[in-house]
Structures are given as structure tokens and as C-alpha cells.
Design a protein around this motif. Structure first.
Motif, PDB file in Angstrom:
ATOM      1  N   TYR A 300       0.702  -0.955  -0.036  1.00  0.00           N
ATOM      2  CA  TYR A 300      -0.065  -0.038   0.128  1.00  0.00           C
ATOM      3  C   TYR A 300       1.072   1.146  -0.142  1.00  0.00           C
ATOM      4  O   TYR A 300       2.225   1.176   0.564  1.00  0.00           O
ATOM      5  N   THR A 301       0.462   2.440  -0.527  1.00  0.00           N
ATOM      6  CA  THR A 301       1.134   3.666  -0.417  1.00  0.00           C
ATOM      7  C   THR A 301       0.124   4.528   0.614  1.00  0.00           C
ATOM      8  O   THR A 301      -1.116   4.578   0.508  1.00  0.00           O
ATOM      9  N   VAL A 302       0.696   4.954   1.628  1.00  0.00           N
ATOM     10  CA  VAL A 302      -0.036   5.777   2.905  1.00  0.00           C
ATOM     11  C   VAL A 302       0.784   7.077   3.100  1.00  0.00           C
ATOM     12  O   VAL A 302       2.075   7.303   2.705  1.00  0.00           O
ATOM     13  N   ALA A 303       0.052   8.123   3.304  1.00  0.00           N
ATOM     14  CA  ALA A 303       0.151   9.386   3.662  1.00  0.00           C
ATOM     15  C   ALA A 303       0.826   9.215   5.291  1.00  0.00           C
ATOM     16  O   ALA A 303      -0.021   8.796   5.845  1.00  0.00           O
ATOM     17  N   ALA A 304       1.825  10.009   5.413  1.00  0.00           N
ATOM     18  CA  ALA A 304       2.336  10.192   6.932  1.00  0.00           C
ATOM     19  C   ALA A 304       3.033  11.222   7.109  1.00  0.00           C
ATOM     20  O   ALA A 304       4.163  11.689   7.391  1.00  0.00           O
ATOM     21  N   PRO A 305       2.166  12.401   7.405  1.00  0.00           N
ATOM     22  CA  PRO A 305       2.803  13.907   7.773  1.00  0.00           C
ATOM     23  C   PRO A 305       3.668  13.678   9.039  1.00  0.00           C
ATOM     24  O   PRO A 305       4.479  14.627   9.135  1.00  0.00           O
ATOM     25  N   ALA A 306       3.211  12.739   9.957  1.00  0.00           N
ATOM     26  CA  ALA A 306       4.081  12.759  11.238  1.00  0.00           C
ATOM     27  C   ALA A 306       5.451  12.471  10.979  1.00  0.00           C
ATOM     28  O   ALA A 306       6.442  12.838  11.803  1.00  0.00           O
ATOM     29  N   LEU A 307       5.853  11.829   9.855  1.00  0.00           N
ATOM     30  CA  LEU A 307       7.360  11.608   9.381  1.00  0.00           C
ATOM     31  C   LEU A 307       7.938  12.586   8.571  1.00  0.00           C
ATOM     32  O   LEU A 307       9.054  12.309   8.180  1.00  0.00           O
ATOM     33  N   THR A 308       7.340  13.814   8.288  1.00  0.00           N
ATOM     34  CA  THR A 308       8.154  14.745   7.499  1.00  0.00           C
ATOM     35  C   THR A 308       9.260  15.166   8.268  1.00  0.00           C
ATOM     36  O   THR A 308       9.197  15.577   9.435  1.00  0.00           O
TER      37      THR A 308
END
Length: 630
Positions: A300-308
Motif C-alpha cells: 500500500y501507499t499511505v500518507a504519513a505527515p508525522a514523518l515529514t
């Protein structure tokens, strides 16, 4: 039955056939005459047998007339001749109009039912999946799509093929009796005709899958179908278009014919690459089976803004229930296993292996890592191998080319096959020294135990069995039959030598895998099922095409099964996070492991993909860690 009786019946049937052939007018006349011959005598009997019949003959005849009129729905009025004639005329007109109306309604309903049964109506769906064509892949494709839609309500799959609609529906329901919330809609039509393609509404679909038909012209029909999808009458809009061709020589033409963003799978090339990879990494087919099956963990491809702003190495331990394997940029470029120091941008998406897209969540705190259990990275020297290829078909040359890219210098490959014509001439052309591989061709029947006995099969490091096109073998199903016989003899060789062979087998039909006489957990590459799974995975996420392209490429990142002792100390209870941290120091992504003690126990055969990083495991000799590495 007497001959004269049979002859009488034949004559009566012949006369009736002649009557029908004379047309509607003659048939109506004879029908009216038969009705009168039955209705009038019956009406006379009813009147004369009545308890209170009319006293006069004229009264009884009038009663007979009334009975006849009521029976034939022509009024039966009694009075002056003019009155009776007018009544009969009106009754006949009413009967004509009513009969005509009933006939028109019946004809219209029948035509509509026939049109629906023929599958000529247009599908009015949005966000559905379109499957074009009918072949070996249809049932595994539909099965995988149903599994992918298990958590979606109102999902639909529209199938278009030049077959009877009812027959298609019955065959699908036989192979897949339960479809959950997914509706299967079948339509009849040619996939190469834009007008017929419009029946499944590709312009409103989320994905279009084009299956390779069986036959020598299957690839050409795939190319024509792709061209038809580019026509204004059936443009696929924003749908993900995935097609497959069987022969490598047709891949370029199909790619040029595909709509923008379309992806064409090269079946021969993919199967050859996986056969080579699996032959050198036992258990790899089980890993791919887990990753490509929607019932387990997949990409899957997921967004993870916490890892920016964090590095890719830090992200590897940020997901507890998912395995991080790459990054997807906002330009749509996929990078598998990038350098651990790569920074994650605000618009980047994380490529993960997870149970579902909603289970890929960033943990509040990273799991514990046992630094004392990590084994320092070391190097292993490559050594020459002895390889054996049993059988020869059109994919064999690709297999030899792929092996030459993977093996160490000095490796030998013995090819044993029994065939005639251009196919085997191609085998002899490949004989001799290549860059890393020394190829020797032996003529022999792989279904003959004497051939295998003369080879000393247990002395080889790896054995590959492919569909052998022997004398009289035309269909892939017949090649599977020869493969099963060869596996029977190889099983006998294993038992006689009291050791397991490193065996990789190619089959075209997944049903034959259940019949294969080999140990549990053996490696199989089933071409029809593999391509079906790849097509459905890409149809759910177009970016996965780049992921699989790199995984199947000898120059890119691949999946390996390496000794667990190279990563953590054997016999120690360690978290899987410790294994991930050890692999990170080698610039690898750990995604699972295989327990050797369970390698013959189904259904997973010791393979564990994407374990929880808090889970503790103790590795023993023979256990493997599954990593993504270059």
C-alpha cells in the motif's frame, strides 16, 4: 410399434408441417375450423343435457349459439340477423385488438428478455472494474477482485467477452459461488469493437483489465483491444488500464497501443524472472503468494505527515503493524529501499506492506531494539553452482538469460528436453559459454525415469522444471501433464537419496498444483494465477506497477531469504524490531521471516510476512529472514 402405425404418424406430421409452411392465414383458418368442430358439438351436448332445456327447437338452437359465442368470445347475442351480425363484428374487432395488444406486449417483453440474456444492454455503473476477455485468468482475477472489494459496499465487476452472457454467469458462479457485496455483471460483445466496449462503460470505471485470450492470435487481440480503448466511443477516462501479453516480442507493440498511464505485463518475462529468483531462493514463491494475495498482507501507499523531515531509516521502526519498504514522491516516482539517510518530504507517501491501508498507522513510540543481539554485517563469498533445467518451451531462453545475470562465474547449467523443430534449435543455439554461465544441452525425455537416473539429480544445487513441449504436446494443459509425471519421478529420486531437492516448478493451471507429487511447501510458479494477482494488485493502485517492475528486475531491489544468524544471535528471544534495525545497518528492509521447522506445515509453511515489531521470536539454525535488498 407397427411399421404402418409409424408410417401413419410420419404422414400426419408431414401434413402438419406443410400446413404450417403455408403461412399465417392458412393456420388461422384451420385453427378456426378445429375450434368449431370441437365447440359446436360440445355446446349441443350442454344444451340438450341441461336439466331445464328450452322447449322449442329454435330455443335450443339459440342456446347453442349463445354457448358457442361465449366460448369463442364473440358475444353470442340473439335477435335479428342485422343485430347478430353487428354484435359478432364488434366482438371480432375487440378480439382482434385485444389479441394484437397482448401479442405486442408479449413480443416486447420477450425481446427485452432476450436482449438481457444476450448481454447487449449498457452497464450503468460508476467506480466499477471492467474485465475484458475470457481465458485462464478470468476466475482467479474475479476471485482476487472480490477479495479486494470485501470491505466495499456496492462494488461491481463488469465482464465483456464474445461469449453467451448466461454461460459466463453460470461458469463464474460455479467457480465462485459467493461474491459477498460484489456484483458480477456479464455482457456479450467483441472487446476489439468500440461499440461493444461501450456496453461495460469503461469511461466511468476505476480500472480496466485486459486478459490475454488463448490461441496463437491472443496477443494481437490484446493490442486491438488496447487500440479500441483509445477510441472516442470507449475511452477509459481516468481508469487504471492493465493488460497482459504472453510473448515478449509483442510487449512493445502492446505498450505503444495502451492508453496514457496504461501498464502491459509481459507474462513470459515475469514468469522467467520469478522462476530464476525462486530457484536460487527456496521459499520465495510462498512470499510472493502472500504479498500478491488480497487475503493476506500486500503493498500500500499511505500518507504519513508525522514523518515529514525524518529519514527513511527512522521510518522503518515508526510503524508497528506495517513494514516500510519505500517512498512515493509527488511526481509518482517509486523508490524501493532508498538510502536510510533519505529525508521524507511533506508530499511523499510511504510504501508499506500491511494487512490493510487503515492498519498502516504511525506508532506513538518506536518498539524496543535489543542492540546486544544484533550481529555485525559480514560478507559472504559467492560460489559457482550446478543447475539443472528440465523441459524446454518458449520461456526457456529467457530463463537462461536471467540465470546468466544472477549466478557467479563458473556456474554450469544442464538442460534436458525432448522436442523437435525451431524450439529445440533455440536450445542448442544457447549452448556454450555465456558471461557467467556454461550451458550444456542434453536430449532426453524428462518423463522417462532412466533419463533422470542418468543425471544424478541430487548432486545439483537447484532444479527447475518447466512445461516441456514434447512430441504431440500442443496445449499448455498437456505440458502440465508431462510436468506432473516428471515430478513423480523426482519424488522417487528424493526418497531414494533421502534428501530434499531444491525444486522450482512451472505450471499453467493452478488446479494442477494440488495434484503435484512433491513435499508440502515446495516452490511453484503458476503462470495464470501469478499474472491474475499482479493485474488485480496494479488495478487497485497504479503505482504498484513500478514496485513490481523493480522487484522482478535483476538490476533492481529484490526479495531475499537470508540466514537469520546473519542478523541476530541464534537462540535469543528478540523483537522483530531488532531484526529490522539489524537489516537497516545493511541498507536492507526486513519484512518477515521463515521458520524452517514449519516449512512443511500449511497453510503458511513457516512464512511470516509483516509480523508485529513488538513480537518476540527465537531463531534456530535454518531459519531465514526475508529482506528487500539490492
Amino acid at each position: 410399434m407397427a411399421p404402418e402405425a409409424a408410417s401413419r404418424r410420419q404422414r400426419m406430421r408431414y401434413r402438419f408441417d406443410n400446413l404450417v409452411a403455408r403461412g399465417t392465414a392458412a393456420l388461422i383458418g384451420w385453427l378456426a375450423l378445429v375450434c368449431l368442430l370441437v365447440v359446436i358439438p360440445a355446446s349441443v351436448v350442454l344444451v340438450w343435457a341441461d336439466r331445464h332445456p328450452p322447449a322449442t327447437l329454435s330455443g335450443r338452437l339459440a342456446a347453442v349459439w349463445a354457448s358457442v359465442g361465449q366460448t369463442l368470445k364473440i358475444g353470442g347475442a340473439v335477435g335479428s340477423p342485422v343485430y347478430v351480425l353487428a354484435s359478432v363484428s364488434l366482438a371480432l374487432v375487440a378480439l382482434l385488438f385485444v389479441s394484437t395488444l397482448v401479442s405486442l406486449i408479449t413480443t416486447g417483453i420477450n425481446q427485452r428478455i432476450m436482449a438481457l440474456r444476450l448481454g447487449h444492454s449498457t452497464v450503468m455503473e460508476e467506480g466499477h472494474t471492467v474485465v475484458l476477455g475470457w481465458g485462464d485468468q478470468i476466475f482467479p482475477v474475479v476471485t482476487e477482485l472480490v477479495a479486494a472489494n470485501a470491505n466495499q459496499r456496492g462494488a461491481a465487476i463488469a465482464v465483456l467477452a464474445p461469449r453467451d452472457k448466461v454461460e459466463m454467469e453460470e461458469e463464474i458462479s460455479t467457480h465462485l459461488p459467493r461474491t459477498g457485496s460484489t456484483r458480477i455483471i456479464c455482457r456479450n460483445g467483441r472487446t476489439t469493437d468500440p461499440a461493444d466496449l461501450a456496453r461495460v462503460s469503461p469511461w466511468t470505471a476505476k480500472a480496466v483489465l485486459i486478459l490475454p485470450p488463448s490461441g496463437d492470435d491472443g496477443d494481437s487481440r490484446v493490442v486491438k483491444t488496447l487500440l479500441a480503448l483509445n477510441s472516442p466511443a470507449s475511452a477509459a477516462g481516468g481508469a487504471v488500464v492493465v493488460a497482459a501479453v504472453r510473448e515478449a516480442g509483442n510487449h512493445v507493440a502492446a505498450t505503444l497501443a495502451a492508453p496514457p498511464g496504461g501498464h502491459v505485463l509481459n507474462i513470459d518475462d515475469i514468469v522467467a524472472r520469478l522462476l530464476v529468483q525462486t530457484s536460487r531462493r527456496p521459499g520465495l514463491s510462498l512470499v510472493y503468494q502472500e504479498l500478491l494475495d488480497f487475503d493476506g498482507d500486500e503493498f500500500y501507499t499511505v500518507a504519513a505527515p508525522a514523518l515529514t523531515g525524518l529519514t527513511f531509516g527512522e521510518a522503518l521502526l515508526s510503524f508497528t503493524a506495517s513494514s516500510v519498504v519505500g517512498l512515493l514522491s509527488d511526481q509518482g516516482t517509486v523508490a524501493l529501499n532508498p538510502d536510510p539517510g533519505t529525508l521524507i518530504g511533506a508530499t511523499d507517501r510511504i510504501v508499506v506492506i500491511s494487512r490493510d491501508d487503515d492498519t498502516a498507522t504511525v506508532a506513538d513510540t518506536p518498539p524496543a531494539v535489543d542492540e546486544d543481539a544484533i550481529v555485525p554485517a559480514g560478507s559472504t563469498a559467492a560460489r559457482p553452482e550446478r543447475l539443472l533445467l528440465l523441459g524446454w518451451n518458449r520461456r526457456a531462453a529467457l530463463i537462461v538469460d536471467q540465470l546468466d545475470q544472477y549466478v557467479s562465474p563458473g556456474t554450469t547449467l544442464d538442460v534436458v528436453a525432448l522436442g523437435d523443430g525451431p524450439t529445440m534449435r533455440g536450445a542448442y543455439d544457447l549452448a556454450g559459454a555465456r558471461r557467467h554461465l556454461e550451458v550444456t544441452v542434453h536430449r532426453g525425455d524428462i518423463t522417462d525415469p532412466r533419463t533422470l537416473a542418468a543425471l544424478d539429480v541430487p548432486s545439483y544445487d537447484s532444479v527447475i522444471v518447466i512445461g516441456d513441449k514434447g512430441p504431440g504436446t500442443e496445449a499448455e494443459a498437456e505440458a502440465d501433464d508431462r510436468t506432473l509425471v516428471a515430478l513423480l519421478h523426482l519424488r522417487a529420486v528424493e526418497e531414494a537419496a533421502r534428501r530434499e531437492l531444491s525444486l522450482t516448478t512451472e505450471l499453467s493451471d493452478d488446479r494442477n498444483r494440488l495434484l503435484a507429487p512433491v513435499r508440502e511447501g515446495a516452490d511453484f510458479i503458476v503462470s495464470s494465477r501469478l499474472i491474475s494477482q499482479l493485474m488485480t494488485q496494479i488495478s487497485e493502485s497504479r503505482h504498484l506497477a513500478d514496485v513490481f517492475d523493480e522487484l522482478f528486475n535483476a538490476e533492481g531491489h529484490e526479495i531475499y531469504l537470508r540466514a537469520a544468524g546473519q542478523y541476530v544471535l541464534p537462540g535469543r528471544h528478540v523483537t522483530f524490531a531488532t531484526v529490522v534495525a539489524s537489516a537497516r545497518r545493511r541498507q536492507e528492509c526486513a519484512i518477515g521471516y521463515r521458520v524452517q521447522a514449519r516449512s512443511a506445515i500449511g497453510p503458511d509453511y513457516g512464512v511470516r510476512i509483516n509480523p508485529d515489531k513488538h513480537q518476540r521470536v527465537r531463531f534456530a539454525a535454518g531459519d531465514r529472514v526475508i529482506v528487500l535488498a539490492r
